[in-house]
Design an enzyme around this catalytic site. Structure first.
Site, PDB file in Angstrom:
ATOM      1  N   PHE A   1      -4.827  -4.243   1.281  1.00 44.09           N
ATOM      2  CA  PHE A   1      -5.967  -3.945   0.764  1.00 44.09           C
ATOM      3  C   PHE A   1      -6.302  -4.756  -0.563  1.00 44.09           C
ATOM      4  O   PHE A   1      -5.544  -5.615  -1.065  1.00 44.09           O
ATOM      5  CB  PHE A   1      -5.926  -2.420   0.118  1.00 44.09           C
ATOM      6  CG  PHE A   1      -4.921  -2.310  -0.859  1.00 44.09           C
ATOM      7  CD1 PHE A   1      -5.118  -2.723  -2.374  1.00 44.09           C
ATOM      8  CD2 PHE A   1      -3.578  -1.704  -0.841  1.00 44.09           C
ATOM      9  CE1 PHE A   1      -4.330  -2.265  -3.214  1.00 44.09           C
ATOM     10  CE2 PHE A   1      -2.684  -1.697  -1.575  1.00 44.09           C
ATOM     11  CZ  PHE A   1      -3.168  -1.788  -3.050  1.00 44.09           C
TER      12      PHE A   1
ATOM     13  N   HIS B   1      -2.964  -6.767  -2.193  1.00 41.20           N
ATOM     14  CA  HIS B   1      -1.796  -6.310  -1.309  1.00 41.20           C
ATOM     15  C   HIS B   1      -1.939  -6.868  -0.077  1.00 41.20           C
ATOM     16  O   HIS B   1      -2.651  -6.576   0.664  1.00 41.20           O
ATOM     17  CB  HIS B   1      -1.726  -4.913  -1.329  1.00 41.20           C
ATOM     18  CG  HIS B   1      -0.445  -4.597  -0.589  1.00 41.20           C
ATOM     19  ND1 HIS B   1      -0.272  -3.291   0.246  1.00 41.20           N
ATOM     20  CD2 HIS B   1       0.864  -4.867  -0.504  1.00 41.20           C
ATOM     21  CE1 HIS B   1       0.843  -3.228   0.829  1.00 41.20           C
ATOM     22  NE2 HIS B   1       1.640  -4.339   0.320  1.00 41.20           N
TER      23      HIS B   1
ATOM     24  N   PRO C   1       1.649  -0.250  -6.450  1.00 41.15           N
ATOM     25  CA  PRO C   1       0.478   0.355  -5.976  1.00 41.15           C
ATOM     26  C   PRO C   1       0.497   1.697  -5.287  1.00 41.15           C
ATOM     27  O   PRO C   1       1.670   1.910  -4.588  1.00 41.15           O
ATOM     28  CB  PRO C   1       0.303  -0.756  -4.919  1.00 41.15           C
ATOM     29  CG  PRO C   1       1.414  -1.198  -4.359  1.00 41.15           C
ATOM     30  CD  PRO C   1       2.220  -1.044  -5.273  1.00 41.15           C
TER      31      PRO C   1
ATOM     32  N   HIS D   1       8.413  -0.231  -4.666  1.00 39.14           N
ATOM     33  CA  HIS D   1       7.414  -1.134  -4.199  1.00 39.14           C
ATOM     34  C   HIS D   1       5.898  -0.497  -4.143  1.00 39.14           C
ATOM     35  O   HIS D   1       4.976  -1.258  -4.033  1.00 39.14           O
ATOM     36  CB  HIS D   1       7.629  -2.246  -2.968  1.00 39.14           C
ATOM     37  CG  HIS D   1       7.296  -1.324  -1.745  1.00 39.14           C
ATOM     38  ND1 HIS D   1       7.673  -0.322  -1.478  1.00 39.14           N
ATOM     39  CD2 HIS D   1       6.485  -1.818  -0.826  1.00 39.14           C
ATOM     40  CE1 HIS D   1       7.284  -0.029  -0.276  1.00 39.14           C
ATOM     41  NE2 HIS D   1       6.563  -0.949   0.307  1.00 39.14           N
ATOM     42  N   GLY D   2       5.937   0.815  -4.080  1.00 40.63           N
ATOM     43  CA  GLY D   2       4.741   1.637  -3.893  1.00 40.63           C
ATOM     44  C   GLY D   2       5.135   3.260  -3.503  1.00 40.63           C
ATOM     45  O   GLY D   2       6.037   3.632  -3.982  1.00 40.63           O
TER      46      GLY D   2
ATOM     47  N   LYS E   1     -10.523  -2.420   2.813  1.00 39.89           N
ATOM     48  CA  LYS E   1      -9.292  -2.414   3.577  1.00 39.89           C
ATOM     49  C   LYS E   1      -9.916  -2.934   4.958  1.00 39.89           C
ATOM     50  O   LYS E   1     -11.058  -2.934   5.296  1.00 39.89           O
ATOM     51  CB  LYS E   1      -9.150  -0.755   4.087  1.00 39.89           C
ATOM     52  CG  LYS E   1      -8.343  -0.394   2.904  1.00 39.89           C
ATOM     53  CD  LYS E   1      -7.337   0.785   3.278  1.00 39.89           C
ATOM     54  CE  LYS E   1      -6.160   0.546   3.901  1.00 39.89           C
ATOM     55  NZ  LYS E   1      -5.089   0.021   3.165  1.00 39.89           N
TER      56      LYS E   1
END
Lengths: 133, 471
Positions: B200, B231, B368, B394-395, B470
Site C-alpha cells: 500500500f 509498503h 505499519p 514488522h506490522g 491499494k
C-alpha cells in the site's frame, strides 16, 4: 467448476478435482485464473506452447503455475486453461491465454509447496495448492 | 510444549529433531492467535535446521508463513549453518519507508481526494499496469549491483534519501549474473509500482509523539504533520529469485530430510548458498530503488499541488532479508547469518550499521498497521540486540483468512468502516480492499505495546491514516 477455495489464514488455497491428471492440472490453472481475475470473462487471444520438467507431480504443478505467473508479470497475459499431456516427468501442452486489460487483477507472488499434494483417488485425481498473494 | 519464561516471553521446548528451543515474544492475546495456525510447528521446523544459534524466534506479530513463519528470526553459524529462501520470503526486501512532509493535516485534508487520484494515476498498482520508467538491461544490472547509487545518479533520489535507506540502499555482495533472465523479465516493467496484496501507499498524520527528542531526530516534529508510508518489495523479480533458488537448492541438496519442502536450503559457505545470497542482494537492491521511485512520484504530485513543501525520508527498512551481522552468541561476539522474515532490524545506539544521523539514538523501526488503524515509529534498542538478535515485529500480521474476508466482508463494509475512521480508500480491485480490511489483522496497538514493554523496540510516535492506495 471442480475447484473450490478453502480457508488459509495468510493467502489463498484451493482444492481441485478431475477424472484425469491432465484435467486436474487444467482445473488448477482455472482456479488460479478465477482468483486473479475475480471470475471476469475474457476472450482467448493467445495460444502458448509449453514444456515443463519436474522431479514429481508437485514440482510439475508448481512450475506450471509459476509459468502462468511469469506470463502475467512479464507478458501481460492471463492463462485461462491448458490442454496438456504427461510424458515421463514432463508436461507438454498448450496454454489458452487472454490479454490483461485494466488493473483490477490480483497479483500472485508465487505458487508454494505448503500443504501441496497431487493424489490419485478411487474416482479420479485431487490436488491442493496454496498461492502466496 | 510451550512454557512461560517471563512476561511476554514463551519457550517452545526443544524436542525431537530441534537443535535449539523456540522463543516467542508475545502477550497472551497475541500468543492465542499464534497458536491458532501452524506457526508453532514452523518455529519447531526452523529450530531443526543445521547451524541455528540460540533459538528459533517469533516476533509479536508472527503468523503462519512458508517454511519459516512470518515474524520469524533465526541466526545461523557461517560454517555449519544454512541460508534458506524460505527464511527470507518470496518478496525479497519487502519493506517500509516513511516520508514526512512540512505540510500539516489542515493543508492536505481539503484536497485529499484530488491528491489520492493524482498519486494513483502516477503510481501504478495492481496487475496489468507497468511502470513508466524505461529500464534497459544495463540499468537493471546496475540497479542490482548498486541499488540506491543508481537512483541518485539518475536524479530520482537525493544523497540524503540514500543515506537514510537501510545499508545505504545497497546490500553488498549483489551479482546480476546470478539472477535469472526470467526474474529480470518479471521485474523490468514493475520498477516504481506498488503491486497488490498487502502492499500500500498511505497518507498519514502524526497523531501522538511519545518521545519528542528521538522523534525530532527522525524528523517527526509535531502532531498533525503529514507523512507518507510506502509498503512494497521487489515485485515479481524477487518472487522469481526465491522460486528459482528453492528449485536449485532442492535439486542440489534434496528435500526429503527436511520437515517442510519450503525449507529448501544450502550451506551458507557453499557455491549455491553464495549464489543465492548474491541474487537475493540484487533483488533487495531492486526493492530499495522501487520504493525510491514511488517516493519520487509522491514528491512530484505534492510539488504540483503545494508550491512550498518538502517530503523528507525518515527511513527505509527491509523486513524480508538475510544479512551477515555481528551478535553475541553464548557470551562471544560472532558474525552470523540472520534471517528476518516479516521482522525488522532493531539496533540500539552506537551500532556501526546505523546511519550517523541516527546512531546516537538507535535505528528507526516502522510498524505499519492495517488500513484504517495506526502505524508506529519505534526506535531500536540494546535489549533487542541481547534477546532477539536485534529484531522486532514488522506490522500487524493477519488474523483472519482471505477466503473468510471474501465470504464475509463486502466492499461496502470496508468503505463504511473507513469512512467512520475518516480514511479515504482508493483500491484497484475489490479483493484488494476486502481481503485487507482492518478487521482481518491483529491489533497493531498490542504488537507495538508488547514490543515496547519487552524493549524490542521503544515507541516513538504514532501515525493515523487519512488515505490509502491499494492494488
Amino acid at each position: 467448476m471442480t475447484f473450490k477455495f478453502i480457508e488459509h489464514q495468510a493467502d489463498i488455497s484451493f482444492i481441485a478435482k478431475a477424472k484425469t491428471k491432465e484435467k486436474l492440472f487444467s482445473e488448477c490453472i482455472k482456479a488460479f485464473s478465477d482468483y486473479v481475475s475475480g471470475g471476469k470473462k475474457s476472450l482467448i487471444s493467445e495460444k502458448i506452447k509449453f514444456s515443463i520438467k519436474g522431479k514429481d507431480d508437485q514440482e510439475l504443478l508448481y512450475k506450471l503455475i509459476e509459468e502462468a505467473i511469469y506470463l502475467m508479470d512479464a507478458k501481460g497475459l492471463l492463462v485461462k486453461s491448458i490442454k496438456a499431456k504427461f510424458s515421463n516427468k514432463t508436461l507438454n501442452g498448450v496454454m489458452d491465454a487472454s490479454k490483461i486489460r485494466g488493473s483490477s487483477y490480483v497479483a500472485i507472488k508465487s505458487p508454494t509447496y505448503a500443504e501441496m499434494y497431487v493424489k490419485k483417488f478411487f474416482k479420479g485425481w485431487e490436488a491442493r495448492v496454496v498461492l502466496d498473494v | 510444549m510451550i512454557k512461560k519464561i517471563k512476561e511476554n516471553i514463551w519457550e517452545v521446548v526443544k524436542e525431537g529433531k530441534m537443535l535449539v528451543p523456540g522463543r516467542i515474544f508475545a502477550s497472551k492475546k497475541l500468543l492465542a492467535s499464534i497458536e491458532n495456525d501452524k506457526t508453532l510447528q514452523q518455529i519447531r521446523n526452523v529450530a531443526s535446521l543445521p547451524g541455528i544459534k540460540i533459538a528459533s524466534m517469533a516476533m509479536p506479530d508472527a503468523h503462519q508463513g512458508y517454511g519459516f513463519p512470518i515474524g520469524g528470526v533465526a541466526a545461523f553459524d557461517l560454517k555449519e549453518g544454512v541460508v534458506s529462501p524460505g527464511g527470507v520470503g518470496y518478496d525479497i526486501n519487502c519493506g517500509i519507508r516513511l516520508l514526512v512532509s512540512s505540510l500539516k493535516a489542515e493543508d492536505v485534508m481539503p484536497h485529499r481526494e484530488k491528491i489520492v487520484k493524482a498519486l494513483s494515476k502516477e503510481i501504478p498498482s495492481g496487475v496489468g499496469t507497468s511502470s513508466e520508467f524505461e529500464i534497459k538491461e544495463v540499468d537493471i544490472n546496475d540497479i542490482f549491483s548498486n541499488g540506491m547509487n543508481w537512483a541518485v545518479e539518475k536524479g530520482y533520489a537525493t544523497k540524503r534519501d540514500q543515506r537514510l535507506t537501510e545499508d545505504m540502499g545497497k546490500i553488498g555482495g549483489a551479482n546480476p549474473d546470478f539472477v535469472s533472465k526470467r526474474a529480470k523479465e518479471r521485474g523490468r516493467s514493475q520498477l516504481g509500482t506498488l503491486g497488490s496484496g498487502n502492499h500500500f501507499l498511505e497518507l498519514q498524520v502524526v497523531e501522538k509523539i511519545f518521545d519528542k527528542k528521538i522523534a525530532k531526530t527522525f524528523g517527526i516534529n509535531e502532531v498533525g504533520q503529514v507523512g507518507c508510508m510506502i509498503h512494497c518489495g521487489s515485485r515479481g523479480l524477487g518472487h522469481q529469485v526465491a522460486s528459482d533458488y528453492i528449485q536449485k537448492m532442492e535439486n542440489e541438496y534434496g528435500f526429503a530430510h527436511l520437515p517442510d519442502r519450503e525449507l529448501a536450503c544450502a550451506p551458507i559457505d557453499s557455491k549455491l548458498g553464495k549464489e543465492y545470497f548474491a541474487a537475493m542482494a540484487s533483488a533487495a537492491n531492486f526493492a530499495f530503488v522501487n520504493r525510491q521511485l514511488i517516493s519520487f512520484k509522491v514528491r512530484k504530485v505534492f510539488s504540483k499541488l503545494f508550491s512550498d513543501n518538502s517530503f523528507e525520508l525518515v527511513y527505509d527498512i527491509a523486513h524480508n532479508i538475510a544479512k551477515f551481522e555481528e551478535h553475541v552468541v553464548n557470551g562471544k561476539k560472532q558474525i552470523v547469518c540472520i534471517h528476518r522474515k516479516g521482522a525488522t532490524r532493531s539496533f540500539g545506539p552506537g551500532r556501526k550499521e546505523i546511519v550517523a544521523d541516527y546512531r546516537k539514538v538507535g535505528c528507526p523501526i516502522l510498524l505499519p498497521g492495517s488500513m484504517g488503524t495506526y502505524s508506529y515509529v519505534l526506535v531500536g534498542t540494546k535489549k533487542a540486540e541481547e534477546i532477539s538478535f536485534g529484531s522486532t515485529a514488522h506490522g500487524a500480521g493477519r488474523v483472519l483468512s482471505r477466503s473468510y474476508a471474501n465470504a464475509n466482508i463486502t466492499r461496502e463494509d470496508v468503505d463504511k468502516e473507513l469512512k467512520k475512521r475518516d480514511v479515504f480508500l482508493e483500491a484497484k480491485s475489490m479483493k484488494g480492499a476486502v481481503e485487507e480490511a482492518p478487521s482481518v489483522y491483529k491489533d497493531i496497538d498490542e504488537v507495538a505495546r508488547v514490543s515496547d514493554s519487552l524493549g524490542l523496540g521503544k515507541i516513538v510516535a504514532r501515525l493515523k491514516p487519512i488515505a490509502v492506495i491499494k492494488g
